[in-house]
Design a protein around this motif. Structure first.
Motif, PDB file in Angstrom:
ATOM      1  N   GLY A   1       0.823  -1.198   0.000  1.00 20.46           N
ATOM      2  CA  GLY A   1       0.000   0.000   0.000  1.00 20.46           C
ATOM      3  C   GLY A   1       0.863   1.255   0.000  1.00 20.46           C
ATOM      4  O   GLY A   1       1.932   1.303  -0.617  1.00 20.46           O
ATOM      5  N   THR A   2       0.407   2.295   0.692  1.00 20.20           N
ATOM      6  CA  THR A   2       1.155   3.545   0.789  1.00 20.20           C
ATOM      7  C   THR A   2       2.108   3.472   1.976  1.00 20.20           C
ATOM      8  O   THR A   2       1.679   3.248   3.111  1.00 20.20           O
ATOM      9  N   ILE A   3       3.399   3.641   1.714  1.00 18.50           N
ATOM     10  CA  ILE A   3       4.418   3.551   2.770  1.00 18.50           C
ATOM     11  C   ILE A   3       5.320   4.769   2.734  1.00 18.50           C
ATOM     12  O   ILE A   3       5.455   5.443   1.721  1.00 18.50           O
ATOM     13  N   SER A   4       5.948   5.048   3.860  1.00 16.33           N
ATOM     14  CA  SER A   4       6.810   6.218   4.002  1.00 16.33           C
ATOM     15  C   SER A   4       8.055   6.104   3.127  1.00 16.33           C
ATOM     16  O   SER A   4       8.573   5.011   2.873  1.00 16.33           O
ATOM     17  N   SER A   5       8.559   7.264   2.721  1.00 22.13           N
ATOM     18  CA  SER A   5       9.829   7.321   1.985  1.00 22.13           C
ATOM     19  C   SER A   5      11.031   7.220   2.910  1.00 22.13           C
ATOM     20  O   SER A   5      12.178   7.193   2.438  1.00 22.13           O
ATOM     21  N   ILE A   6      10.826   7.169   4.213  1.00 21.38           N
ATOM     22  CA  ILE A   6      11.947   7.249   5.160  1.00 21.38           C
ATOM     23  C   ILE A   6      12.756   5.958   5.198  1.00 21.38           C
ATOM     24  O   ILE A   6      13.987   5.984   5.144  1.00 21.38           O
ATOM     25  N   GLU A   7      12.075   4.811   5.322  1.00 18.54           N
ATOM     26  CA  GLU A   7      12.787   3.552   5.542  1.00 18.54           C
ATOM     27  C   GLU A   7      13.242   2.945   4.224  1.00 18.54           C
ATOM     28  O   GLU A   7      12.421   2.704   3.335  1.00 18.54           O
ATOM     29  N   PRO A   8      14.540   2.649   4.075  1.00 17.74           N
ATOM     30  CA  PRO A   8      14.981   1.904   2.887  1.00 17.74           C
ATOM     31  C   PRO A   8      14.494   0.463   2.982  1.00 17.74           C
ATOM     32  O   PRO A   8      14.406  -0.119   4.068  1.00 17.74           O
ATOM     33  N   ARG A   9      14.180  -0.096   1.826  1.00 23.07           N
ATOM     34  CA  ARG A   9      13.662  -1.457   1.805  1.00 23.07           C
ATOM     35  C   ARG A   9      14.225  -2.194   0.593  1.00 23.07           C
ATOM     36  O   ARG A   9      15.142  -1.707  -0.073  1.00 23.07           O
ATOM     37  N   GLU A  10      13.661  -3.369   0.305  1.00 23.20           N
ATOM     38  CA  GLU A  10      14.217  -4.207  -0.747  1.00 23.20           C
ATOM     39  C   GLU A  10      14.099  -3.581  -2.131  1.00 23.20           C
ATOM     40  O   GLU A  10      14.833  -3.952  -3.048  1.00 23.20           O
ATOM     41  N   PHE A  11      13.199  -2.604  -2.315  1.00 18.53           N
ATOM     42  CA  PHE A  11      13.072  -1.920  -3.606  1.00 18.53           C
ATOM     43  C   PHE A  11      14.023  -0.724  -3.715  1.00 18.53           C
ATOM     44  O   PHE A  11      13.996   0.002  -4.703  1.00 18.53           O
ATOM     45  N   GLY A  12      14.870  -0.540  -2.727  1.00 20.23           N
ATOM     46  CA  GLY A  12      15.776   0.608  -2.697  1.00 20.23           C
ATOM     47  C   GLY A  12      15.227   1.669  -1.778  1.00 20.23           C
ATOM     48  O   GLY A  12      15.091   1.470  -0.579  1.00 20.23           O
ATOM     49  N   GLY A  13      14.900   2.826  -2.330  1.00 17.24           N
ATOM     50  CA  GLY A  13      14.378   3.904  -1.502  1.00 17.24           C
ATOM     51  C   GLY A  13      15.489   4.684  -0.842  1.00 17.24           C
ATOM     52  O   GLY A  13      16.530   4.961  -1.458  1.00 17.24           O
TER      53      GLY A  13
ATOM     54  N   SER B   1      36.165 -12.267   5.138  1.00 15.54           N
ATOM     55  CA  SER B   1      36.837 -11.959   6.394  1.00 15.54           C
ATOM     56  C   SER B   1      38.180 -11.294   6.153  1.00 15.54           C
ATOM     57  O   SER B   1      38.658 -10.515   6.978  1.00 15.54           O
ATOM     58  N   LEU B   2      38.780 -11.574   5.000  1.00 14.05           N
ATOM     59  CA  LEU B   2      40.094 -11.022   4.682  1.00 14.05           C
ATOM     60  C   LEU B   2      40.035  -9.762   3.834  1.00 14.05           C
ATOM     61  O   LEU B   2      40.943  -8.930   3.898  1.00 14.05           O
ATOM     62  N   ALA B   3      38.962  -9.600   3.033  1.00 14.32           N
ATOM     63  CA  ALA B   3      39.010  -8.561   1.990  1.00 14.32           C
ATOM     64  C   ALA B   3      37.721  -7.778   1.799  1.00 14.32           C
ATOM     65  O   ALA B   3      37.660  -6.943   0.897  1.00 14.32           O
ATOM     66  N   CYS B   4      36.697  -8.024   2.598  1.00 12.34           N
ATOM     67  CA  CYS B   4      35.441  -7.299   2.465  1.00 12.34           C
ATOM     68  C   CYS B   4      35.282  -6.352   3.642  1.00 12.34           C
ATOM     69  O   CYS B   4      35.430  -6.755   4.802  1.00 12.34           O
ATOM     70  N   ASP B   5      34.986  -5.081   3.355  1.00  6.67           N
ATOM     71  CA  ASP B   5      34.777  -4.075   4.397  1.00  6.67           C
ATOM     72  C   ASP B   5      33.290  -3.839   4.596  1.00  6.67           C
ATOM     73  O   ASP B   5      32.547  -3.615   3.631  1.00  6.67           O
ATOM     74  N   LEU B   6      32.844  -3.863   5.852  1.00 12.20           N
ATOM     75  CA  LEU B   6      31.466  -3.552   6.193  1.00 12.20           C
ATOM     76  C   LEU B   6      31.394  -2.116   6.697  1.00 12.20           C
ATOM     77  O   LEU B   6      32.069  -1.762   7.668  1.00 12.20           O
ATOM     78  N   HIS B   7      30.581  -1.300   6.030  1.00 13.33           N
ATOM     79  CA  HIS B   7      30.407   0.104   6.393  1.00 13.33           C
ATOM     80  C   HIS B   7      28.980   0.327   6.888  1.00 13.33           C
ATOM     81  O   HIS B   7      28.039  -0.266   6.360  1.00 13.33           O
ATOM     82  N   VAL B   8      28.827   1.204   7.868  1.00 15.80           N
ATOM     83  CA  VAL B   8      27.499   1.615   8.304  1.00 15.80           C
ATOM     84  C   VAL B   8      27.002   2.684   7.335  1.00 15.80           C
ATOM     85  O   VAL B   8      27.560   3.784   7.270  1.00 15.80           O
ATOM     86  N   THR B   9      25.971   2.362   6.568  1.00 18.74           N
ATOM     87  CA  THR B   9      25.451   3.307   5.575  1.00 18.74           C
ATOM     88  C   THR B   9      24.766   4.474   6.264  1.00 18.74           C
ATOM     89  O   THR B   9      25.084   5.638   6.031  1.00 18.74           O
ATOM     90  N   GLN B  10      23.795   4.143   7.108  1.00 13.72           N
ATOM     91  CA  GLN B  10      23.096   5.165   7.897  1.00 13.72           C
ATOM     92  C   GLN B  10      22.467   4.510   9.122  1.00 13.72           C
ATOM     93  O   GLN B  10      22.167   3.315   9.121  1.00 13.72           O
ATOM     94  N   LEU B  11      22.291   5.333  10.175  1.00 14.56           N
ATOM     95  CA  LEU B  11      21.760   4.861  11.457  1.00 14.56           C
ATOM     96  C   LEU B  11      20.406   5.470  11.793  1.00 14.56           C
ATOM     97  O   LEU B  11      19.905   5.258  12.898  1.00 14.56           O
ATOM     98  N   VAL B  12      19.803   6.238  10.876  1.00 13.25           N
ATOM     99  CA  VAL B  12      18.760   7.182  11.283  1.00 13.25           C
ATOM    100  C   VAL B  12      17.434   7.043  10.549  1.00 13.25           C
ATOM    101  O   VAL B  12      16.539   7.875  10.740  1.00 13.25           O
ATOM    102  N   ASP B  13      17.267   6.004   9.738  1.00 14.65           N
ATOM    103  CA  ASP B  13      16.080   5.927   8.883  1.00 14.65           C
ATOM    104  C   ASP B  13      15.172   4.752   9.218  1.00 14.65           C
ATOM    105  O   ASP B  13      14.506   4.193   8.343  1.00 14.65           O
TER     106      ASP B  13
END
Length: 311
Positions: free
Chosen positions: A160-172, A284-296
């Motif tokens: 249905g109608t959902i907020s633009s705030i939360e990123p989801r599987e469709f991107g956003g 574990s040897l070559a992939c970096d995990l970054h925090v994209t955002q903490l606020v959405d």
């Protein structure tokens, strides 16, 4: 033969603060076409002074009201032949600043440290488009690295109608600062036509976007829209000029990290023919995990692997 189309923001071509699979397309293109999408950012709460707005921006905020979220999104754009289960590749060709200012707000009960910063604050910050810098009132000059916080296909109809705030599987509202020109974002398709929208322009942002907003501004982007038939994705992925990126989004940061890592492991197995165990060790040897955002609402983690190691 592919064509180049333009979609400009107006009360008839934007949706403000929400996604919905039933929003009718504002433009229809063929796969492989290039579209220049002009976007605006900020309402009366965020900008306050309409005199600095472009005329089209002013008309939007004086005509429409936000629904659920704050983001003014240009679109949707229908891609002929797109069907659920396909993947839309959004090739980011160019990103241009279109105004000489940006905004930043702190909102009560929002951001990473709402208990430390409980009061609403608004800042309008000048942008030097020629130099691609912004100078903060207390001194520092920041080099700008513009990107779109929101690139999305339409959500599942059942949402249905959902907020633009939360990123989801469709991107956003992904807010991934790595999505610069030369990058491709791969988005799952959930409705016929894919229905692509763009907005939430950021002039510059740190990973985390900790106070809630970046230096938000109006951007114009040119995108080549490529359709990949039957290549179903669970979550967005990206290939930048330097990295492969898998993404995770969840209210729990640990779960977002696990999601991004699992998708990177699956992707590496697909790309290289490795076993899951081999891909896990490689990460574990070559992939970096970054925090994209903490606020959405749904926090973001992106897993990055250098293309130099795989191509």
């Amino acid at each position: 033969m592919s064509s180049h189309r333009v979609l400009r923001p107006s009360p008839e071509t934007v949706h403000w603060g929400y996604f919905d699979a039933t929003i009718p397309p504002r433009l229809t293109v063929d796969p492989g076409d290039t579209v220049t999408v002009d976007t605006v950012s900020g309402g009366l709460v965020e900008v306050a002074d309409t005199s600095i707005m472009r005329p089209d921006h002013r008309e939007i905020v004086e005509t429409l009201k936000p629904v659920l979220g704050p983001h003014i999104l240009t679109g949707p754009i229908e891609v002929r032949g797109a069907e659920p289960g396909d993947t839309l590749e959004v090739r980011i060709k160019t990103i241009e600043l279109s105004v000489d200012w940006g905004w930043n707000v702190i909102r009560p009960l929002k951001g990473t440290l709402p208990e430390d910063f409980p009061a609403f604050q608004r800042r309008i910050i000048p942008i030097d488009r020629k130099a691609k810098t912004a100078t903060l009132p207390w001194g520092p000059t920041l080099p700008l690295r513009p990107f779109f916080g929101i690139l999305a296909t339409a959500p599942r109809r059942e949402y249905g109608t959902i907020s633009s705030i939360e990123p989801r599987e469709f991107g956003g509202n992904i807010d991934n600062k790595e999505l610069v020109p030369g990058s491709s974002l791969f988005l799952p398709v959930f409705v016929p036509g894919a229905n692509f929208s763009a907005g939430d322009g950021h002039a510059v942002q740190g990973d985390g976007e900790v106070c809630l907003t970046a230096l938000e501004t109006c951007l114009t982007g040119t995108f080549e829209l490529i359709l990949h038939k039957g290549t179903k994705l669970a979550f967005p992925r990206a290939v930048t000029p330097t990295h492969y990126i898998a993404m995770g989004m969840d209210p729990d940061l640990d779960d977002a990290a696990k999601q991004a890592l699992r998708d990177m492991i699956a992707w590496l197995a697909q790309l290289k023919g490795w076993t899951p165990e081999e891909a896990y060790v490689f990460c574990s040897l070559a992939c970096d995990l970054h925090v994209t955002q903490l606020v959405d609402g749904n926090k973001g983690v992106h897993a990055m692997v250098s293309r130099d190691l795989l191509d």
